[in-house]
Design a protein around this motif. Structure first.
Motif, PDB file in Angstrom:
ATOM      1  N   PRO A  40     -18.221 -49.551  17.424  1.00  0.00           N
ATOM      2  CA  PRO A  40     -17.591 -48.760  18.699  1.00  0.00           C
ATOM      3  C   PRO A  40     -18.654 -48.829  19.894  1.00  0.00           C
ATOM      4  O   PRO A  40     -19.829 -48.470  19.762  1.00  0.00           O
ATOM      5  CB  PRO A  40     -17.599 -47.299  17.848  1.00  0.00           C
ATOM      6  N   VAL A  41     -17.646 -48.128  20.973  1.00  0.00           N
ATOM      7  CA  VAL A  41     -18.392 -48.834  22.311  1.00  0.00           C
ATOM      8  C   VAL A  41     -18.328 -46.998  22.883  1.00  0.00           C
ATOM      9  O   VAL A  41     -16.739 -46.909  22.809  1.00  0.00           O
ATOM     10  CB  VAL A  41     -17.708 -49.906  23.206  1.00  0.00           C
ATOM     11  N   GLU A  42     -18.715 -46.777  23.037  1.00  0.00           N
ATOM     12  CA  GLU A  42     -18.388 -45.469  23.696  1.00  0.00           C
ATOM     13  C   GLU A  42     -18.359 -45.525  25.919  1.00  0.00           C
ATOM     14  O   GLU A  42     -19.053 -45.815  25.541  1.00  0.00           O
ATOM     15  CB  GLU A  42     -19.257 -44.312  23.638  1.00  0.00           C
ATOM     16  N   ALA A  43     -16.685 -45.383  25.822  1.00  0.00           N
ATOM     17  CA  ALA A  43     -16.833 -46.080  27.280  1.00  0.00           C
ATOM     18  C   ALA A  43     -16.560 -44.419  27.980  1.00  0.00           C
ATOM     19  O   ALA A  43     -17.397 -44.104  29.138  1.00  0.00           O
ATOM     20  CB  ALA A  43     -15.306 -46.396  27.369  1.00  0.00           C
ATOM     21  N   LEU A  44     -16.249 -43.590  27.523  1.00  0.00           N
ATOM     22  CA  LEU A  44     -16.412 -42.365  28.612  1.00  0.00           C
ATOM     23  C   LEU A  44     -16.888 -41.612  27.378  1.00  0.00           C
ATOM     24  O   LEU A  44     -16.074 -41.458  25.960  1.00  0.00           O
ATOM     25  CB  LEU A  44     -14.964 -42.192  29.036  1.00  0.00           C
ATOM     26  N   ALA A  45     -17.200 -40.511  28.174  1.00  0.00           N
ATOM     27  CA  ALA A  45     -17.974 -39.065  27.505  1.00  0.00           C
ATOM     28  C   ALA A  45     -17.999 -37.851  28.163  1.00  0.00           C
ATOM     29  O   ALA A  45     -18.263 -37.492  29.155  1.00  0.00           O
ATOM     30  CB  ALA A  45     -19.664 -39.566  26.797  1.00  0.00           C
ATOM     31  N   GLY A  46     -17.168 -36.729  27.335  1.00  0.00           N
ATOM     32  CA  GLY A  46     -17.253 -34.942  28.006  1.00  0.00           C
ATOM     33  C   GLY A  46     -16.895 -35.244  29.572  1.00  0.00           C
ATOM     34  O   GLY A  46     -17.928 -34.725  30.247  1.00  0.00           O
ATOM     35  N   ILE A  47     -15.720 -35.978  29.854  1.00  0.00           N
ATOM     36  CA  ILE A  47     -15.584 -35.854  31.030  1.00  0.00           C
ATOM     37  C   ILE A  47     -14.456 -34.597  31.537  1.00  0.00           C
ATOM     38  O   ILE A  47     -13.433 -34.436  30.921  1.00  0.00           O
ATOM     39  CB  ILE A  47     -14.442 -37.072  31.928  1.00  0.00           C
ATOM     40  N   THR A  48     -15.052 -33.889  31.414  1.00  0.00           N
ATOM     41  CA  THR A  48     -14.884 -32.246  33.088  1.00  0.00           C
ATOM     42  C   THR A  48     -14.447 -32.216  34.290  1.00  0.00           C
ATOM     43  O   THR A  48     -15.199 -32.627  35.097  1.00  0.00           O
ATOM     44  CB  THR A  48     -15.206 -31.541  31.989  1.00  0.00           C
ATOM     45  N   SER A  49     -12.940 -32.062  34.342  1.00  0.00           N
ATOM     46  CA  SER A  49     -13.082 -31.908  36.080  1.00  0.00           C
ATOM     47  C   SER A  49     -11.698 -31.538  35.951  1.00  0.00           C
ATOM     48  O   SER A  49     -10.707 -31.512  35.280  1.00  0.00           O
ATOM     49  CB  SER A  49     -13.802 -33.274  36.927  1.00  0.00           C
TER      50      SER A  49
END
Lengths: 255, 267
Positions: free
Chosen positions: B21-30
């Motif tokens: 598994p590859v984590e591409a995005l994490a915890g994007i909050t906006s």
């Protein structure tokens, strides 16, 4: 006039070479003492082309019909199979190995079977031409339908466009140059198939004329038949090229 | 800030690769307000484009939630216009027919939208180019046509994925000005403008265009900095030479590279 002069500038070497070869041929036959049944002179072939005893019209008609029928059949079936393969992975998985198998069969070897199943006639020969010519159409159709940018397909998804609409508006026009390119191959394959069919079993057609000359040693007629065949083949090929230019003018160089 | 159009809450994206598994995005909050011009900058492979597609509903987030206009995005949403790095115009259609494509795909009557399409082409400086085929136009002109296509159905949200990335530098600067003009920088009130989410590799381009720049870090992509660009609008060519512009550009460069001093190097 300028168009004519540019054409003549481009093709004069072709015409010159052709004339030169014809002259060599004629000289070799008339001076070299080659017997007529081995190699007829160009003049003898020219005369045979208009020889009324052969009944060229009916043979030309039969073979032309077979070739056009084979071409149309290969085009329609080929495109339909290509669309089916691109439409559903299930169909693709079921169909592709089978089609590859059919394509690897030497079609000429099936011709005697066609005689057993369908007897003499125009239709089995049409079918032989179609069988030889349909495979490239299937492959090119399927490839052309799938060569669409992922971003373009995303655009379709954003607007929730149904699958048939993506096919009709994006995938099929995109595949058109690929299909037309395959049809050029099919045009020549249809000629081969029709003649092969006639060799194996026929009572009419230019291929039939050639087989009869074998026993009568009338080589000039065989040459004349070859010329008629190539005229039909060239006309069909030319028609496909013209169609491609009319139908997909944006597709320069997808050959 | 005006009302929120895009609400990203702990958005993450993990995909399966051959190596695991590859984590591409994490915890994007906006939260992105209606009428805001927001750029996403970040190193290659930081998931900027993926984030754009998640907002469009083209790709599902594997964690967190995305809402556009208060509705959760679970499938492709129609009220967006997309512009990609390549113009991807259909080669066999005229420019006008290409601009009208979204109408056909969305099941709307293209005839009814023809005047609007022509008006958009006129506004994009392509008046008279409607009947031409894409190949008869330059790369920059093709990209303008792609922008017209994205604007045809008057979507409240424009998603642009490195739209000027394939253009030469001069055309690129010119296109940035054009985009702001078409966006209505000088003639539309702030909340009458479209919301734009703009992915770019170019820091000066992001500064020049945006109200806000979100700086993303490398894999997994996170928002490393959220910078407001308080430069006056309408933006002008002269602005690029100003001290404020330079400071903001440098600030983003530092946020991107984590360097506070030193020469430019790895970009």
């Amino acid at each position: 006039m300028t168009k004519f002069s540019s054409l003549s500038r481009q093709y004069w070497p072709t015409v010159a070479l052709f004339a030169f070869l014809l002259a060599c041929w004629q000289l070799a036959v008339s001076l070299g003492g080659i017997r007529e049944y081995l190699l007829p002179s160009p003049l003898a072939v020219w005369n045979a082309l208009w020889h009324s005893e052969i009944g060229w019209t009916q043979h030309l008609w039969a073979t032309t019909l077979e070739i056009i029928g084979a071409f149309v059949l290969a085009a329609v079936v080929g495109v339909a199979l290509g669309v089916a393969i691109a439409w559903s992975p299930l169909i693709a998985n079921a169909l592709v190995p089978f089609l590859v198998f059919v394509n690897t069969l030497p079609k000429v070897a099936i011709a005697p079977l066609f005689l057993i199943w369908m007897g003499y006639g125009i239709f089995p020969n049409m079918l032989m031409g179609a069988l030889i010519g349909f495979f490239p159409v299937v492959i090119n159709t399927a490839v052309g339908l799938s060569q669409v940018e992922a971003d373009m397909l995303d655009l379709g998804r954003v607007f929730n466009a149904p699958k048939w609409k993506i096919f009709a508006k994006i995938r099929i026009p995109n595949a058109l140059p690929y299909i037309l390119s395959a049809l050029k191959i099919t045009a020549t394959a249809a000629v081969v198939g029709a003649i092969v069919g006639e060799f194996v079993a026929s009572q009419k057609g230019l291929g039939y004329v050639i087989t009869t000359t074998q026993s009568s040693m009338n080589t000039a007629v065989a040459f004349a038949a070859l010329i008629w065949i190539s005229i039909v083949g060239l006309l069909l090929y030319g028609a496909v090229v013209l169609l491609a230019q009319l139908w997909a003018p944006w597709a320069e160089g997808v050959d | 800030m005006s009302k929120v159009l895009i609400d990203l809450d702990q958005v993450g994206m993990t995909y399966e690769a051959a190596s695991g598994p590859v984590e591409a995005l994490a915890g994007i909050t906006s939260a992105i307000g209606a009428g805001e011009f927001v750029s996403l900058v970040g190193p290659s492979g930081c998931g900027k484009s993926t984030l754009l597609r998640i907002v469009a509903g083209l790709r599902p987030a594997t964690s967190g939630t995305v809402a556009v206009s208060g509705r959760a995005v679970t499938q492709p949403i129609p009220d967006i216009g997309m512009v990609f790095q390549a113009p991807i115009l259909l080669k066999w259609r005229s420019i006008l027919e290409n601009v009208l494509l979204p109408a056909e795909l969305a099941g709307k009557d293209p005839k009814a939208l023809k005047p609007r399409a022509e008006q958009l082409l006129e506004m994009a400086g392509l008046g008279g180019f409607g009947p031409k085929l894409p190949r008869e136009l330059s790369g920059g002109m093709q990209q303008r046509a792609a922008l017209c296509r994205a604007l045809l159905l008057d979507p409240p949200l424009l998603l642009m994925d490195e739209p000027f990335g394939a253009l030469d530098a001069m055309t690129r600067d010119d296109m940035a000005l054009e985009l702001l003009r078409i966006w209505g920088e000088s003639d539309l009130a702030r909340d009458a403008r479209k919301t734009v989410l703009f992915v770019t590799h170019s820091i000066p381009e992001a500064v020049f265009l945006s109200d806000r720049v979100l700086v993303m870090s490398a894999r997994p992509g996170r928002i490393a900095a959220d910078l407001r660009i308080d430069l006056p609008r309408p933006r002008t060519v002269e602005l690029r030479a100003s001290e404020a512009f330079g400071k903001l550009t440098l600030g983003i460069f530092r946020a991107l590279t984590g360097r506070t001093v030193g020469a430019a190097g790895t970009a």
